[in-house]
Design a protein around this motif. Structure first.
Motif, PDB file in Angstrom:
ATOM      1  N   SER A  40       0.807  -1.214   0.000  1.00 24.19           N
ATOM      2  CA  SER A  40       0.000   0.000   0.000  1.00 24.19           C
ATOM      3  C   SER A  40       0.838   1.260   0.000  1.00 24.19           C
ATOM      4  O   SER A  40       1.947   1.290   0.519  1.00 24.19           O
ATOM      5  CB  SER A  40      -0.875  -0.009   1.257  1.00 24.19           C
ATOM      6  N   GLY A  41       0.259   2.313  -0.569  1.00 29.23           N
ATOM      7  CA  GLY A  41       0.815   3.642  -0.374  1.00 29.23           C
ATOM      8  C   GLY A  41       0.497   4.143   1.021  1.00 29.23           C
ATOM      9  O   GLY A  41       1.094   5.089   1.508  1.00 29.23           O
ATOM     10  N   ASN A  45      -3.205   4.045   2.626  1.00 31.50           N
ATOM     11  CA  ASN A  45      -4.603   3.942   3.059  1.00 31.50           C
ATOM     12  C   ASN A  45      -5.208   2.557   2.908  1.00 31.50           C
ATOM     13  O   ASN A  45      -6.010   2.142   3.748  1.00 31.50           O
ATOM     14  CB  ASN A  45      -5.435   4.982   2.313  1.00 31.50           C
ATOM     15  N   ALA A  46      -4.829   1.826   1.876  1.00 29.23           N
ATOM     16  CA  ALA A  46      -5.282   0.446   1.757  1.00 29.23           C
ATOM     17  C   ALA A  46      -4.718  -0.357   2.926  1.00 29.23           C
ATOM     18  O   ALA A  46      -5.412  -1.180   3.535  1.00 29.23           O
ATOM     19  CB  ALA A  46      -4.823  -0.151   0.433  1.00 29.23           C
ATOM     20  N   GLY A  56      -5.766   6.205  -8.473  1.00 31.71           N
ATOM     21  CA  GLY A  56      -4.404   5.737  -8.199  1.00 31.71           C
ATOM     22  C   GLY A  56      -4.174   4.524  -9.076  1.00 31.71           C
ATOM     23  O   GLY A  56      -3.736   4.615 -10.221  1.00 31.71           O
ATOM     24  N   GLY A  57      -4.524   3.335  -8.538  1.00 35.11           N
ATOM     25  CA  GLY A  57      -4.476   2.124  -9.343  1.00 35.11           C
ATOM     26  C   GLY A  57      -5.783   1.841 -10.050  1.00 35.11           C
ATOM     27  O   GLY A  57      -5.892   0.902 -10.839  1.00 35.11           O
ATOM     28  N   GLY A  58      -6.811   2.620  -9.738  1.00 31.09           N
ATOM     29  CA  GLY A  58      -8.083   2.506 -10.452  1.00 31.09           C
ATOM     30  C   GLY A  58      -9.171   1.711  -9.732  1.00 31.09           C
ATOM     31  O   GLY A  58     -10.247   1.492 -10.298  1.00 31.09           O
TER      32      GLY A  58
HETATM   33  N1  PLV Z   1      -4.274   4.493  -2.449  1.00 33.11           N
HETATM   34  C1  PLV Z   1      -3.757   3.141  -2.538  1.00 33.11           C
HETATM   35  C2  PLV Z   1      -2.793   2.935  -3.634  1.00 33.11           C
HETATM   36  O1  PLV Z   1      -1.574   3.602  -3.435  1.00 33.11           O
HETATM   37  C3  PLV Z   1      -3.228   2.708  -1.186  1.00 33.11           C
HETATM   38  O2  PLV Z   1      -2.437   1.790  -1.124  1.00 33.11           O
HETATM   39  O3  PLV Z   1      -3.664   3.255  -0.191  1.00 33.11           O
HETATM   40  N2  PLV Z   1      -7.596   8.376  -2.516  1.00 33.11           N
HETATM   41  C4  PLV Z   1      -6.860   7.894  -1.505  1.00 33.11           C
HETATM   42  C5  PLV Z   1      -6.846   8.640  -0.212  1.00 33.11           C
HETATM   43  C6  PLV Z   1      -6.108   6.727  -1.689  1.00 33.11           C
HETATM   44  O4  PLV Z   1      -5.376   6.244  -0.702  1.00 33.11           O
HETATM   45  C7  PLV Z   1      -6.126   6.081  -2.950  1.00 33.11           C
HETATM   46  C8  PLV Z   1      -5.374   4.812  -3.213  1.00 33.11           C
HETATM   47  C9  PLV Z   1      -6.924   6.631  -3.973  1.00 33.11           C
HETATM   48  C10 PLV Z   1      -7.640   7.768  -3.716  1.00 33.11           C
HETATM   49  C11 PLV Z   1      -7.030   6.016  -5.338  1.00 33.11           C
HETATM   50  O5  PLV Z   1      -7.648   4.791  -5.282  1.00 33.11           O
HETATM   51  P1  PLV Z   1      -7.322   3.643  -6.343  1.00 33.11           P
HETATM   52  O6  PLV Z   1      -5.929   3.177  -6.110  1.00 33.11           O
HETATM   53  O7  PLV Z   1      -8.336   2.621  -6.036  1.00 33.11           O
HETATM   54  O8  PLV Z   1      -7.473   4.266  -7.671  1.00 33.11           O
HETATM   55  C12 PLV Z   1      -0.631   3.409  -4.472  1.00 33.11           C
END
Ligand code: PLV
Length: 322
Positions: free
Chosen positions: A61-62, A64-65, A166-168
Motif C-alpha cells: 500500500s501507499g 490507506n489500503a 491511483g491504481g483505479g
Molecule cells: N491508495 C492506494 C494505492 O496507493 C493505497 O495503497 O492506499 N484516494 C486515496 C486517499 C487513496 O489512498 C487512494 C489509493 C486513492 C484515492 C485512489 O484509489 P485507487 O488506487 O483505487 O485508484 C498506491
C-alpha cells in the motif's frame, strides 16, 4: 450475514463549491470511514473472504489500503503485515503501528512494495490483499454509489461523479455502482496529478502504460500501472469516463481551500478530485462541450486519506512553493 466494517457516510451539500460551479455539489464524506478512507469498503469485504484459512494478511500500500487492512485484521483478530514504499510518510507508518500492524518498507514506489508483498504471500503463507485490483474490492467500493442514490432520493441523479485515480480501484467501484444503479449515462470525471498519471497515460496511448517513476507528491495515487479493468472502462463505452490531470500545486491548494471552507483535512490524493472544482476544470469541460452546460448535481467522492497532518501540510507547502 456478513459483518460490515465500513459506515454509511454522509452526503453533504457544499454551498461554497456549488457557488463555484453553478450547480449543486455534494460531498460523499469517505474521510469519515474507520481508517480514514473509502478503502475500508472493498478491503473489508475482501478480507472476510480471505482470512479464514490464512495465518494473516499481507497488503501492499501507499498507506490507506494498508490502514484499512490493518483495521479490519485487528477487528478480526488476525495479524496484518503492511508493505509500504519508502515514499510513504513516517506519519502513515506510525498510524499503521497504532493499528497493531507489522510494517515493512520495501523499494521506492508502491510497485516495489507490491513485489515484496507477493513474495511474503509465498514464503510466509499470508493472504495477499491487493490495494486496488480485485473484483471484490470494486464490489465493496460500489456501495458508495448505492448510498449516494439513497441519500439523493428517488428521481434524483448526479450530473457527474468525481473520483481520484491511483491504481483505479475506486474508479472501478464507482463504475460498478453506477451500472448497478442504472446510471450508465452519468459521466465519471477521473482525476490524477501530473507525475502519478498512469490512467491518463493509458487513455492517451490506447493501451496500458507503465510510468517510469512517480514524481507527484500525491503518493497514494502512485501506482505505475493502472489496473486493466479501469482501462477497459475508458475504452468499452459502457460508461463515459473523462480523464483529467491537475498539478500538485492545484491539489495542495484544493486541500487548503477544503480545510478552510469545509473544515476537513484530506490528503493530496483526495485533493486531486477536489481540485477539479476549485481550479475551474468543471467550467472548462463545460465550455469544451465535454460536460453539459446544464449540469446536474456533482458528486465528489471525498476519498479522504490519513497521510496528512498540520506538519505534513506545512512541509508540502514549502516543498511545492519552492
Ligand atoms: N491508495 C492506494 C494505492 O496507493 C493505497 O495503497 O492506499 N484516494 C486515496 C486517499 C487513496 O489512498 C487512494 C489509493 C486513492 C484515492 C485512489 O484509489 P485507487 O488506487 O483505487 O485508484 C498506491
Amino acid at each position: 450475514m456478513a459483518t460490515h466494517f465500513h459506515l454509511d457516510t454522509p452526503l453533504l451539500e457544499s454551498v461554497s463549491m456549488s457557488k463555484r460551479v453553478g450547480t449543486p455539489v455534494y460531498l460523499k464524506m469517505e474521510n469519515a470511514q474507520p481508517s480514514g478512507s473509502f478503502k475500508i469498503r472493498g478491503i473489508g469485504l475482501l478480507c472476510q473472504q480471505l482470512t479464514s484459512q490464512s495465518k494473516g494478511v499481507v497488503c501492499s500500500s501507499g498507506g490507506n489500503a494498508g490502514l484499512a487492512a490493518a483495521y479490519v485484521a485487528r477487528k478480526m483478530g488476525v495479524p496484518a503485515t503492511i508493505v509500504v514504499p519508502s515514499s510513504s510518510s513516517q506519519l502513515v507508518v506510525q498510524r499503521l503501528w497504532d493499528q497493531g500492524a507489522t510494517v515493512k518498507i520495501a523499494g521506492k514506489v508502491w510497485d516495489d512494495a507490491n513485489a515484496e508483498a507477493l513474495r511474503l504471500q509465498e514464503t510466509d503463507g499470508l493472504a495477499y490483499v491487493p490495494p486496488f485490483d480485485h473484483p471484490l474490492l470494486w464490489q465493496g467500493h460500489a456501495s458508495i454509489i448505492a448510498e449516494v442514490a439513497a441519500s439523493l432520493g428517488p428521481g434524483a441523479k448526479p450530473g457527474a461523479v468525481l473520483v481520484s485515480v491511483g491504481g483505479g480501484g475506486l474508479l472501478c467501484g464507482v463504475a460498478q455502482g453506477l451500472k448497478d444503479a442504472g446510471w450508465t449515462d452519468v459521466p465519471i470525471l477521473a482525476l490524477e496529478t501530473v507525475g502519478a498519471d498512469c490512467f491518463n497515460a493509458a487513455v492517451k496511448a490506447g493501451r496500458l502504460v507503465t510510468l517510469d517513476d512517480i514524481t507527484s507528491e500525491a503518493k497514494c495515487l502512485g501506482a505505475k500501472t493502472v489496473c486493466r479493468r479501469a482501462f477497459e472502462y475508458s475504452q468499452s463505452g459502457e460508461l463515459t469516463v473523462i480523464s483529467e490531470l491537475v498539478t500538485d500545486q492545484q491539489a495542495l491548494s484544493a486541500v487548503e481551500t477544503f480545510l478552510d471552507e469545509e473544515r476537513v483535512l484530506v490528503e493530496m490524493a483526495c485533493g486531486a478530485a477536489l481540485a477539479a472544482v476549485y481550479s475551474g476544470l468543471i467550467r472548462r469541460l463545460q465550455d469544451e462541450g465535454r460536460l453539459p452546460a446544464l449540469l446536474g448535481p456533482l458528486v465528489v467522492i471525498v476519498c479522504g486519506g490519513s497521510s496528512i497532518d498540520m506538519e505534513q501540510l506545512t512541509h508540502l507547502k514549502h516543498k511545492l512553493q519552492a
